[in-house]
Write an enzyme that holds these catalytic residues in place. Structure first.
Site, PDB file in Angstrom:
ATOM      1  N   LYS A 121      16.330 -49.705   8.622  1.00 54.41           N
ATOM      2  CA  LYS A 121      16.033 -50.983   9.267  1.00 54.41           C
ATOM      3  C   LYS A 121      17.340 -51.668   9.644  1.00 54.41           C
ATOM      4  O   LYS A 121      18.288 -51.697   8.840  1.00 54.41           O
ATOM      5  CB  LYS A 121      15.230 -51.847   8.296  1.00 54.41           C
ATOM      6  N   SER A 168       8.079 -56.930   9.160  1.00 56.82           N
ATOM      7  CA  SER A 168       9.264 -56.955   9.969  1.00 56.82           C
ATOM      8  C   SER A 168       9.918 -55.569  10.099  1.00 56.82           C
ATOM      9  O   SER A 168      10.766 -55.369  10.956  1.00 56.82           O
ATOM     10  CB  SER A 168      10.270 -57.922   9.347  1.00 56.82           C
ATOM     11  N   SER A 189       6.302 -56.909   4.569  1.00 52.37           N
ATOM     12  CA  SER A 189       6.973 -56.214   5.679  1.00 52.37           C
ATOM     13  C   SER A 189       7.147 -54.718   5.509  1.00 52.37           C
ATOM     14  O   SER A 189       7.686 -54.049   6.390  1.00 52.37           O
ATOM     15  CB  SER A 189       8.348 -56.835   5.934  1.00 52.37           C
TER      16      SER A 189
END
Lengths: 447, 447
Positions: free
Chosen positions: A81, A150, A174
């Protein structure tokens, strides 16, 4: 090795690379080919340099051929990420504010990946600063739907078989919600198992690291590699970590006991998801015990929101002050809400958070895991402008409990829906064992 | 468990603790009792707080009883040379300059020990700033003799069974020589296996971390636990580490090939040691091949000295500038020598160092290990005012090769003498395998 290498679980790929039956270069090339074919639609990657990934793969092969040490993830590509710092790749945090930013140092977990021999494939797209404002990543099962956030790119990349393994973060939901929407396994281990050193801070109390993969063992393999004590992370604990892969391969001494709480906000579940969960509960028979929701449980979602708003306002305000940042309406609203919270209100919320841990600890004397939805239903259409509702994740995230999403259900539009298992703090290995048992039990039931 | 617990190898103690057959508290108490009985003579410890050690042991037991994760060193006490930073214990570096200094942070390797569940027993005495000026530590085999240095306390503590495991450092011969003098196993893995983050820097090019234990497997166990990639240490490598314990337990596919170089400075060996080494070579038969020393080998000791003097002068001058330090004559001489070395001389030495690595790498195509003395002979009397000659260690340290001292010989005064095995860079596991084979071969020979 023959066949589509992107179908190979990471556990098997790493074994084959270590034994010399598979070259890392061939494995990485197979994933790069899939990325090349589908990235135009999926848009999972914020940074991807095929030449650099292949160079790492060749280096992994060279090390193995030279008779040097190989690691648990030797030659296996991993996506990160884009709020996780990497010294050799940009880390842009899903916002134009950090366009072109390349950190001076790797996050601690990236050091762990090098120790394990992994290939860092690239950086996956994140919502703005790991909060709510969406990326352009699409759901691999339907390009008109969100992969959730996210950790949007990490979930989509694993679901699309761009990589077998990816790392995300979860402050609310997330990891679990994107895993549910994208049909992958998702796991957020106990708070503090994986260091947040070198990861964008949004909430010091709530931010946690999690992982995505397409099998339970792969989830465990990656978590084992990433975990370590890091004194610079205040939630990291100076004790041994649960052995995830051993847990995933263990047999429970008896059928595990699973709890289900009838939480008031379960009325947000779509009917297909509710019916699917009922089928799972039925299939597990007397292993599942249902409880009415304890009143303190329902209130925990507000406690989570208070802490999150208060802390994110403080952290993002620092960025705003330094960069005069153009922020999304979602973020400016959060900052506004956070600034309206008094220190007393925040401290009250923190006190409730502590008591929640004691509440759960008590329950886990009698139960191996809690069963819960991962999300309200299938992935939302992109036109909804939202990455979905994290309501079924926030309570467990607040308490720092290990949470696992298993891709077990299918919704009315044929899209995946996850089922969540929540475990006791620092007993992630028992949660893995329970999940493996449950996967077997449901597979037998379905035969 | 019955019997003297301080005789239990760490591998067995850790297993027994994990299985619940042994309490860490009992193990640590047994070691504390031995310390209490013999520390008055041996003086191995710079910092030791029995209550704190017992508290850590009880915490290790609590974790295990609560069903939480246990580590590879769970509940096993470890001593740390007092130039390794610890946040909860003083780190005084063997000099009054740092009296009462307690660092803000743990060394990276201390984080690794917490991950492994170890009990940090205390800090072991070091020579002044890890250099030559002796401590008051005595040799456990003869209180009138030196334990060698600079890792004096770590070697003595393991030899005296104050702890089963201890960590030291080696810039010249500061692990191998004390292991030889004190009759323990000593191991300096390949440069960069164990991070120097949080360890006093004397020479960035030469400083390396090593370990002491009373069995080969214990050496391997501790090294496996300590190793990790640390981007802040310029010698740390971003690759998997050799699996030491697997190596120590492996069978070589065929009898290993061992090289012996007739180095010119071997004429400093005392006659008993030279005869003992000849016996070892004879016992190993045609597995050992003798070589005349290549001319470049003999010159490497001077190269080592040039680099060491030059770098230590720079590092200690910084301390002197900050603290107006009272330094020993040994140290002021080194600084004087270092300051007289030109940058060109230093860079020439560094270039030779690089070529030495290539020289050794070539040899290791044909050989599993190099056999060499660990030290010139038995431990010197304290009255000599020296910790002994590091001549048989400096070449391998310069090249960053893994070095192992095996306590195989006994001198004319009945004191232990080590035999050194040197391996190929990053093939420490093969060195472990060769050493285990050699121990078995010599034991069979002796029967």
């Amino acid at each position: 090795m023959k066949g589509d290498l992107t179908l190979l679980p990471a556990v098997e790929a790493a074994g084959a690379i270590r034994d010399g039956r598979l070259m890392s270069e061939a494995l990485v090339a197979a994933y790069l080919k899939r990325i090349d074919e589908t990235e135009g639609t999926i848009k999972a990657w914020a940074h991807l340099d095929p030449d650099e990934a292949l160079a790492q793969a060749r280096e992994a092969d060279r090390i193995r051929k030279a008779g040097h040490a190989t690691g648990a993830l030797h030659g296996v590509p991993v996506g990160l990420k884009d709020i996780i710092d990497t010294a050799h790749m940009p880390t842009e945090r899903g916002t134009p504010i950090f366009k072109g930013r390349t950190p001076d140092a790797d996050a601690r977990m990236v050091e762990r990946l090098y120790d394990a021999g992994a290939v860092i494939m690239g950086k996956t797209k994140t919502t703005e600063l790991g909060y709510l404002h969406p990326t352009d990543t699409t759901n691999p099962h339907d390009p008109a739907r969100t992969p959730a956030g996210s950790s949007s790119g990490s979930a989509a990349a694993v679901a699309a078989r761009h990589v077998p393994l990816a790392v995300g973060t979860q402050t609310g939901g997330s990891v679990i919600r994107p895993a549910s929407f994208c049909g992958t396994f998702g796991f957020k281990p106990t708070r503090g198992v994986i260091s947040r050193g070198g990861v964008l801070r949004t909430s010091v109390s709530l931010d946690q690291i999690g992982v995505f993969a397409n099998t339970l063992e792969d989830i465990a393999l990656l978590t084992d590699a990433l975990g370590c004590y890091d004194q610079r992370d205040p939630t990291s604990f100076a004790r041994p970590r649960p052995a995830m892969l051993d847990g995933a391969r263990a047999e429970p001494p008896a059928g595990p006991d699973i709890a289900w709480f009838d939480l008031p906000f379960y009325d947000r579940l779509d009917p297909e998801t509710a019916a699917g969960l009922e089928q799972v509960i039925e299939a597990l028979g007397d292993r599942v015990e249902r409880f009415p929701a304890a009143p303190q449980l329902a209130g925990l979602t507000d406690v989570h929101k208070t802490i999150y708003d208060y802390e994110i306002a403080g952290n993002i305000a620092l960025i705003e002050a330094d960069y005069g940042a153009p922020l999304s309406p979602e973020m400016t609203d959060a900052i506004k809400r956070g600034r309206a919270i008094t220190k007393d209100q925040y401290e009250d919320a923190m006190a409730v958070k502590e008591s929640a841990n004691a509440f759960f600890e008590k329950h886990f004397h009698d139960f191996d895991a809690i069963l819960a939805p991962s999300a309200t239903g299938e992935a939302l259409p992109l036109t909804a402008g939202s990455t979905g509702d994290a309501i079924y994740c926030t309570i467990w995230t607040l308490a720092g409990l290990p949470c696992l999403s298993l891709p077990l259900l299918v919704g009315e539009n044929g899209l995946p829906i996850g089922v969540q298992l929540i475990g006791s703090v620092e007993k992630d290995d028992r949660l893995m064992r329970t999940a493996a048992w449950m996967l077997r039990a449901l597979a037998e039931e379905g035969e």
